[in-house]
Scaffold this motif. Structure first.
Motif, short mmCIF file in Angstrom:
data_model
loop_
_atom_site.label_atom_id
_atom_site.label_comp_id
_atom_site.label_asym_id
_atom_site.label_seq_id
_atom_site.Cartn_x
_atom_site.Cartn_y
_atom_site.Cartn_z
N MET A 1 -24.84 12.06 3.07
CA MET A 1 -24.06 13.21 3.57
C MET A 1 -23.72 14.13 2.41
N ALA A 2 -23.87 15.45 2.66
CA ALA A 2 -23.57 16.42 1.61
C ALA A 2 -22.09 16.43 1.28
N ASP A 3 -21.78 16.64 0.00
CA ASP A 3 -20.39 16.66 -0.42
C ASP A 3 -19.67 17.87 0.18
N LYS A 4 -18.44 17.64 0.63
CA LYS A 4 -17.63 18.71 1.19
C LYS A 4 -16.89 19.45 0.07
N ALA A 5 -16.64 20.73 0.28
CA ALA A 5 -15.91 21.54 -0.70
C ALA A 5 -14.47 21.71 -0.22
N PRO A 6 -13.50 21.20 -0.95
CA PRO A 6 -12.09 21.30 -0.54
C PRO A 6 -11.50 22.69 -0.80
N ILE A 7 -12.12 23.68 -0.15
CA ILE A 7 -11.66 25.07 -0.35
C ILE A 7 -10.31 25.27 0.35
N THR A 8 -9.62 26.34 -0.01
CA THR A 8 -8.35 26.69 0.61
C THR A 8 -8.64 27.62 1.79
N ALA A 26 -20.59 37.33 9.13
CA ALA A 26 -20.55 36.43 7.98
C ALA A 26 -21.24 35.10 8.31
N ALA A 27 -20.95 34.59 9.50
CA ALA A 27 -21.56 33.31 9.91
C ALA A 27 -23.07 33.43 10.00
N THR A 28 -23.54 34.56 10.53
CA THR A 28 -24.98 34.78 10.64
C THR A 28 -25.63 34.85 9.26
N LYS A 29 -24.96 35.49 8.32
CA LYS A 29 -25.50 35.65 6.97
C LYS A 29 -25.71 34.31 6.27
N VAL A 30 -24.81 33.34 6.52
CA VAL A 30 -24.92 32.04 5.85
C VAL A 30 -25.49 30.97 6.79
N LYS A 31 -25.96 31.44 7.96
CA LYS A 31 -26.70 30.57 8.91
C LYS A 31 -25.86 29.40 9.43
N VAL A 32 -24.64 29.73 9.88
CA VAL A 32 -23.82 28.74 10.58
C VAL A 32 -23.25 29.40 11.83
N ALA A 33 -22.72 28.60 12.73
CA ALA A 33 -22.12 29.15 13.94
C ALA A 33 -20.77 29.80 13.59
N ALA A 34 -20.43 30.87 14.31
CA ALA A 34 -19.16 31.54 14.07
C ALA A 34 -17.99 30.57 14.30
N THR A 48 -19.81 22.45 3.23
CA THR A 48 -20.40 21.72 2.11
C THR A 48 -20.29 22.59 0.87
N ILE A 49 -20.54 22.01 -0.28
CA ILE A 49 -20.49 22.78 -1.52
C ILE A 49 -21.51 23.92 -1.48
N VAL A 50 -22.70 23.64 -0.96
CA VAL A 50 -23.74 24.67 -0.88
C VAL A 50 -23.31 25.79 0.06
N GLN A 51 -22.71 25.44 1.18
CA GLN A 51 -22.24 26.46 2.13
C GLN A 51 -21.12 27.31 1.53
N ALA A 52 -20.21 26.66 0.81
CA ALA A 52 -19.11 27.39 0.17
C ALA A 52 -19.65 28.33 -0.91
N PHE A 63 -17.10 31.55 -7.23
CA PHE A 63 -17.01 30.34 -6.42
C PHE A 63 -15.66 29.65 -6.60
N ALA A 64 -15.18 29.63 -7.84
CA ALA A 64 -13.93 28.92 -8.14
C ALA A 64 -12.72 29.51 -7.43
N ILE A 65 -12.81 30.78 -7.04
CA ILE A 65 -11.65 31.43 -6.43
C ILE A 65 -11.30 30.81 -5.08
N LEU A 66 -12.30 30.21 -4.42
CA LEU A 66 -12.08 29.62 -3.09
C LEU A 66 -11.21 28.37 -3.15
N PHE A 67 -11.02 27.84 -4.34
CA PHE A 67 -10.25 26.60 -4.50
C PHE A 67 -8.81 26.87 -4.96
N LEU A 68 -8.47 28.15 -5.17
CA LEU A 68 -7.10 28.46 -5.57
C LEU A 68 -6.12 28.06 -4.46
#
Length: 392
Positions: A1-8, A26-34, A48-52, A63-68
């Protein structure tokens, strides 16, 4: 399983909203469901880390800003001097933020290293004469407008301004699928006394670009940062735009079409479309701008202006058609147009690029920071330097 990103979650949502993306786009751009993106923004699940990383790239955020833990304090929006303007698009927001980040970094660097402030930033105000400000710009930059040394007045102005410490960014796009609209934004200026920055939208043709550049220089000289989209000089529109914009238009007109040069023109220039067009092109302005300037200086009557304007409009449209055909032909001949590195150099600013490369070579900044500031991988720096050397 891909590692999850503990974003805020709230930071992720803030990043999307400030980038002006709907949740669906935004969801379409990163190829996930809204629905999935909505879950991430509400803390129900995590990407996942790749998705984040994909989202951070899409939103033009580190990328680091998402974890503030909390939403960071963002750059303050520039004063909006645009007339009848809607909200800025994502492309415009991205280029403003990108240049604000570069400007903040190098201004702080200069101050920490004891650099002196530039004397011309905020030297005047709109209470001064536009002719006085125009004359000071020409004197400071050592420009002999309208008698240029090359056939490329825009580059001549850019080179002279950057030699005096003004950073100038020119581009028509963020990337191939996100271009700037010249009706929405023609340019903007950040009037910082240590590191003033100017952006010019190159979606416009050369003559409007030059006028925009000098207009933004006027913003620097009066110490007024802001976004512009209006460069109409007609008298009837003067009172419909912000007084700062009207003043900067007057300064640009006075600098590009000086009183002395205008008074020396043979009056027959304004009666012949060929002579009018040739003179305007040599001076780096449009036939329309030259006519308006002549009207303002009482060199032609309102009736003469109206008669010539109709003909000039028609001639200019034909010129644009010819230039577009020429540009398309050049693209085919050069396998797609200017080099990526040349475009990147113009977008970042030759002066800024040169400074960052020197700081990197001397060990003053690490490779990752240099790469981030220039948006070029370090192993491609030699190619960038090659194109930079052609600017000298």
């Amino acid at each position: 399983m891909a590692d999850k990103a503990p974003i805020t979650p709230q930071v992720l949502r803030w990043a999307r909203l400030t980038a002006k993306f709907s949740i669906e786009i935004a969801a379409t751009k990163v190829k996930v469901a809204a629905e999935k993106l909505d879950e991430w923004e509400n803390g129900i699940s995590q990407p996942t880390i790749v998705q984040a990383q994909s989202l951070a790239k899409l939103y033009k955020r580190p990328f680091a800003i998402l974890f503030l833990p909390n939403i960071p304090t963002d750059f303050q929006p520039l004063q909006d001097y645009r007339k009848n303007a809607d909200e800025l698009s994502t492309a415009s927001i991205f280029i403003i933020r990108e240049i604000q980040e570069r400007q903040a970094w190098i201004s702080e660097f200069y101050q920490e290293n004891g650099e002196a402030p530039l004397p011309f930033v905020g030297k005047f105000s709109i209470r001064d004469s536009s002719d006085t400000v125009a004359a000071d710009i020409l004197k400071t930059l050592e420009i002999r407008s309208p008698y240029y040394q090359t056939s490329n007045p825009v580059k001549e102005w850019v080179d002279k301004a950057e030699a005096k410490g003004v950073f100038i960014s020119r581009s028509s796009f963020i990337h191939s699928r996100m271009k700037f609209d010249s009706d929405e934004i023609k340019g903007f200026a950040i009037a910082d006394e240590y590191a003033p920055f100017i952006f010019v939208n190159t979606e416009d043709w050369k003559a409007p670009q030059l006028f925009t550049l000098v207009h933004e220089l006027a913003h620097i000289w009066i110490g007024q940062s802001g976004v512009s989209n209006e460069s109409d000089l007609e008298l009837k529109l003067k009172h419909q735009i912000h007084q700062v914009e009207a003043f900067c238009n007057e300064v640009a007109a006075a600098a590009l079409m000086q009183n002395e040069s205008m008074n020396r023109l043979n009056r027959n220039v304004f009666k012949s479309q060929v002579e009018l067009f040739t003179t305007a092109k040599n001076w780096g302005v449009s036939s329309f701008a030259l006519l308006v300037r002549a009207l303002h200086m009482n060199l032609i009557s309102t009736q003469e202006y109206n008669n010539s304007k109709a003909q000039a409009d028609s001639a200019y449209k034909q010129y644009l058609v010819r230039e577009e055909a020429k540009r398309e032909s050049q693209k085919k001949d050069t396998d797609g147009g200017p080099s990526y590195y040349q475009l990147q150099l113009n977008k970042v600013s030759p002066h800024f690029t040169r400074f960052v490369l020197e700081a990197y070579r001397s060990g003053m900044i690490p490779p990752t920071q240099a790469s981030s500031l220039l948006n070029v991988k370090t192993n491609n720096f030699p190619k960038l330097e090659k194109y930079l050397s052609t600017q000298a």
